[in-house]
Design an enzyme around this catalytic site. Structure first.
Site, short mmCIF file in Angstrom:
data_model
loop_
_atom_site.label_atom_id
_atom_site.label_comp_id
_atom_site.label_asym_id
_atom_site.label_seq_id
_atom_site.Cartn_x
_atom_site.Cartn_y
_atom_site.Cartn_z
N THR A 1 -37.40 27.45 -13.76
CA THR A 1 -36.43 26.56 -12.74
C THR A 1 -37.45 25.60 -12.13
O THR A 1 -36.81 24.49 -11.87
CB THR A 1 -35.97 27.68 -11.52
OG1 THR A 1 -35.14 28.76 -12.39
CG2 THR A 1 -35.53 26.92 -10.64
N SER B 1 -37.56 31.40 -18.88
CA SER B 1 -38.51 32.58 -19.04
C SER B 1 -37.81 33.69 -19.60
O SER B 1 -38.69 34.36 -20.16
CB SER B 1 -39.39 32.98 -17.94
OG SER B 1 -38.60 33.58 -16.90
N THR C 1 -39.46 32.28 -13.30
CA THR C 1 -39.91 33.30 -12.48
C THR C 1 -39.55 34.74 -13.07
O THR C 1 -39.99 35.80 -12.65
CB THR C 1 -39.64 33.08 -10.97
OG1 THR C 1 -38.41 33.19 -11.01
CG2 THR C 1 -40.10 31.97 -10.31
N ASP C 2 -38.45 34.71 -13.77
CA ASP C 2 -37.84 36.05 -14.31
C ASP C 2 -38.96 36.73 -15.09
O ASP C 2 -38.97 38.11 -14.83
CB ASP C 2 -36.63 35.66 -15.18
CG ASP C 2 -35.51 35.25 -14.62
OD1 ASP C 2 -35.57 35.21 -13.22
OD2 ASP C 2 -34.48 34.87 -15.35
N1 ASP Z 1 -34.19 32.09 -14.78
C1 ASP Z 1 -35.51 31.15 -14.26
C2 ASP Z 1 -36.54 31.58 -15.46
O1 ASP Z 1 -37.14 32.43 -15.26
C3 ASP Z 1 -35.79 31.89 -13.08
C4 ASP Z 1 -36.85 30.68 -12.41
O2 ASP Z 1 -37.62 30.14 -13.23
O3 ASP Z 1 -37.18 30.69 -11.20
O4 ASP Z 1 -36.75 30.49 -16.32
#
Ligand code: ASP
Length: 319
Positions: free
Chosen positions: A12, A53, A84-85
């Site tokens: 993200t 991710s 973050t995932d």
């Molecule tokens: N869905 C996103 C990822 O992990 C979430 C993020 O980056 O906050 O790529």
């Protein structure tokens, strides 16, 4: 002059929201377009891949390890931006690899680059501040988000969308970001490190629930899996039918690692009833301390790829 290696890997933090609010990969990663200048610091910026991710696999984690190892003699720290995932899994993987004791920081964002209140650039700058700080040496791999510093081993994503999503259950964060300084409350614990050239294997995670039978476990066999992580109930207990099916798998040589599905606390063999932790441990289930299931899976895969078996495997997993 300090040199920090920056690895942008997607997520993200590098994405853009369209007019309907759908978050998508940007045509050009906004993180690579930032003109960040810090006194007495040079940045070497690379983008080895750009992935949401959920697309990150063990081979991407290994690639990051290889890049850091190759550059290790010429750098004083590393910042990795990541979705973050699965950020906590990449952080734990790198924390378990044989890397120098300079700061290695992972960060990301919960709001994409053009969203109101976007946290990406702020988190990135905080990660750089930690990476250049002398206090951040010897702390293992760190996750810096929302003004907090967390140890890779314990941190986990706890909220789907809130910027305060990364937390360290049971222990709390390792430190905080202040306006003008950073503060560590704790030191990192000693860890065993591995040097792998390759990593492969199939280790599913299975979550226990009230009334669980042998169904899904009985579909597994040593022909299709290399190990299992079971997210057990409470202190580390299972419904009897599920325990029986796991015992059968272990008799066929499949290693079984247990964590608790509880958010806080440590799984340990306490209960001696059928399917209880004492019974499971007697049959060879390995109780991993203080890791969640996704990190226990990585721990088992690393150990198996490093050639650990039998007592060595048990000592490492339970240590
Ligand atoms: N869905 C996103 C990822 O992990 C979430 C993020 O980056 O906050 O790529």
């Amino acid at each position: 002059m300090k040199k920090i290696l920056v690895l942008h890997t997607g997520g993200t933090i590098s994405m853009t929201a369209d007019e309907e609010g759908n978050v998508k990969e940007s045509q050009q990663n906004p993180m690579t377009q930032l003109g960040v200048t810090l006194d007495h610091v040079t940045l070497e910026i690379l983008e080895p891949f750009s992935l949401p991710s959920p697309h990150i696999r063990l081979r991407h984690m290994l690639e990051l390890y290889r890049i850091i190892k190759e550059k290790a003699d010429t750098i004083h720290g590393v910042v990795i931006t990541h979705g973050t995932d699965t950020l906590e899994e990449t952080a734990y993987f790198l924390d378990t690899m044989n890397l120098p004791n300079f700061p290695i920081i992972l960060t990301g964002a919960m709001r994409s680059s053009n969203e109101l209140g976007s946290d990406g650039v702020y988190n990135y700058l905080c990660a750089l501040r930690v990476a250049i700080h002398d206090k951040a040496w010897d702390k293992g791999v760190l996750v810096v988000m929302n003004d907090e510093i967390h140890a890779a081993k314990y941190v986990t994503k706890t909220h789907t969308t809130n910027v305060d999503t990364f937390q360290t259950p049971t222990h709390g964060p390792l430190g905080i970001i202040m306006k003008h300084d950073i503060l560590f409350f704790k030191t990192a614990e000693p860890r065993v490190h591995f040097d792998l050239d390759d990593i492969s294997g199939t280790v599913p995670i299975i979550k226990a629930y009230a009334g669980m039978g042998d169904g899904i476990i009985s579909l597994l066999s040593p022909d299709t899996i290399d190990g299992v992580v079971i997210e057990a109930l409470g202190a580390g207990n299972l419904p009897p039918e599920a325990a029986k099916a796991l015992n059968h798998l272990m008799e066929q040589g499949v290693p079984v690692v247990l964590v608790s599905r509880c958010f806080n606390g440590i799984a340990e063999p306490v209960y001696a009833y059928s399917g209880g932790g004492v019974d499971l441990a007697k049959h060879g289930v390995m109780f991993v301390k203080e890791l969640n299931s996704q990190k226990a899976r990585i721990k088992l895969l690393i150990a198996l790829n490093a050639g650990l078996r039998g007592k060595d495997l048990k000592d490492y997993i339970e240590g």
